[in-house]
Design an enzyme around this catalytic site. Structure first.
Site: not given
Length: 506
Positions: A169, A222, A297, A322
């Site tokens: 992690r 978004y 962003d 993306k």
């Protein structure tokens, strides 16, 4: 499913009847020089499993059992499959697929490494350590994602802890390589990768906006980001001011009114789905004068079309799913900026989880190798198609920063090198006519993503906002006839012909 029926179902896949499993014995991590068995040796391979191992073509959906999938993903044992799809014992004397992969995973475990001044070196095996006294301390790698050490003292140097990965992690070497590449693209001091773009955005907000704090964001963004800001952050006493992307006066007012508590301005540029652009240089100066951070962003822009950090932003976020990944086959999110801020985000990230696995990091590295080629093609195709759509009688309006009709066209020319591969537009019709147009398209996939090599199209009113009433959708500018088209790398003439024939169909 038996092998024969599998071969009949997929006759073009050629099985290897006699693969070579010969492999020298691998020393264990334990003492007394004990060794692990050769891969599948003396077990599944002697019961006919060799005839069940095959090479998969790219993008084939590997229908392994749950346990086999888990081991392939976590440990990295790939291209191993058997015709038994369950976790249960198969025919008499036959080892199921899951156990076969388990055996392969155990045999493929390699010596762990430690980090010292950026150099990887194998940890001394316990068998070579005189303090071991011949005791077998072999570690189980099969069901863990941890980095093992022969002794605790190997974690120390001059009374301090070494920089190391102890648990999956906290990161891994493949992810570090991907992070460094994104840092190079953005001109950032540091980058952290997480499991998705939303994971990156939410952890960043939680880490940098304190309880009782205030943030400023924009109307067009978004939807899931908006939901998090409006629904979850208020539970911690965090409030938000929402302004139009071009509303500089609104930003100044919010900074003045909440002078003490405003800690962050967070927006997309370009935004989703109307591709509005924020004057990054100007808002950064305004916010910094009031002691507030700026996070952009830049997913729609890509690091190639826009350098948010160079324009003054403190942080830049990407949904690496993306353009950075670029192949519609991996989830990931990144945050880039100064180490001072990234370390704060990283500390919370290690608590919350959301780690990116090494296989996903490798896919992002692969994607970045062709990023410039893909983005150049997508920029060009989107610009040309936006111009064609704007002139078409069956299109009411087109949203694209590269068009002179876009409200921030001049700003986009100033702060962007290209305008991206996504074009949003309104069809001259209602919900059903627009759905008919989308359905008539033959090349793009109908899906809620963008930025990949394959073209993707969606109708937001149906894909992302259907749970809202028509009037509630309209509050966000989401009309029934809105279409968002993400252009891939297909031939321009093919895409053009496909869109024009679909318009003719309505």
């Amino acid at each position: 499913m038996a092998v024969s029926s599998f071969a009949r179902a997929f006759p073009s896949f050629e099985c290897r009847s006699d693969p070579d499993f010969s492999r020298p014995e691998i020393p264990s991590a334990g003492c007394a020089g004990k060794s692990k068995p050769a891969i599948l040796g003396g077990g599944a391979a002697t019961h006919g499993l060799s005839s069940l191992i095959m090479r998969f073509p790219p993008n084939f959906v590997r229908q392994l059992s749950n346990k086999a999938r888990r081991n392939c993903s976590n440990i990295g044992v790939a291209q191993v499959v058997a015709a038994s799809w369950s976790n249960n014992q198969g025919a008499s004397g036959f080892t199921p697929a899951a156990k076969a992969v388990d055996a392969a995973a155990a045999a493929a475990a390699i010596a762990p490494v430690e980090v010292e001044t950026g150099v990887e070196k194998p940890v001394v095996a316990a068998a070579e350590d005189p303090s071991c006294n011949g005791e077998n301390v072999q570690l189980e790698f099969e069901k863990s994602l941890a980095f093992a050490f022969a002794q605790h003292y190997t974690l120390l140097k001059n009374g301090k802890r070494r920089a190391s990965f102890e648990y999956g992690r906290y990161g891994n070497y493949t992810t570090v390589v991907a992070e460094e590449k994104i840092s190079a693209l953005e001109g950032a001091e540091s980058t952290i990768l997480m499991a998705s773009g939303m994971c990156a955005s939410t952890v960043m907000l939680l880490a940098l906006v304190p309880a009782g704090g205030h943030l400023v964001t924009t109307t067009d963004c978004y939807r899931k980001t908006r939901i998090f800001i409006e629904t979850f952050l208020p539970k911690m006493g965090i409030t938000a001011t929402v302004i139009d992307p071009a509303d500089i006066e609104g930003l100044e007012s919010a900074l003045e009114k909440n002078n003490v508590s405003v800690t962050l301005f967070f927006t997309e540029s370009p935004t989703n789905p109307f591709l509005r652009c924020v004057d990054i240089e100007r808002v950064s100066k305004l916010c910094h004068d009031k002691g507030a951070l700026v996070c952009i962003d830049g997913t729609f822009a890509t690091p190639l079309n826009q350098k948010a950090l160079a324009l003054g932003a403190d942080l830049v976020v990407h949904s690496a799913t993306k353009y950075i990944g670029g192949h519609n086959d991996v989830l990931g999110g990144s945050i880039s900026g100064p180490e001072k801020l990234i370390s704060v985000v990283r500390n919370l990230h290690h608590v919350l989880g959301g780690a990116l696995n090494p296989n996903a990091a490798y896919s992002l590295i692969r994607g970045m190798k062709t990023l410039h080629l893909r983005v150049q093609q997508q920029n060009s195709t989107a610009q040309r198609m936006a111009e064609i759509l704007e002139a078409h009688p069956k299109i009411r309006r087109v949203y694209y920063p590269g068009l002179a009709s876009h409200p921030e066209h001049e700003l986009a020319k100033k702060q962007m090198n290209g305008f991206g591969g996504v074009v949003s537009f309104e069809v001259d019709g209602d919900l059903h006519i627009t759905a008919k147009f989308v359905g008539a398209l033959k090349i793009p996939y109908i899906a809620p993503s963008f930025g990949g090599v394959e073209s993707i199209v969606d109708q937001p009113a149906i894909m992302s906002y259907w749970d809202l009433s028509q009037s509630d959708r309209a509050k966000y500018g989401i009309l029934d006839n809105l279409v968002r088209y993400s252009f891939g790398v297909e031939d321009f003439e093919d895409l053009k012909s496909d869109i024009l024939q679909a318009l003719e169909a309505i």
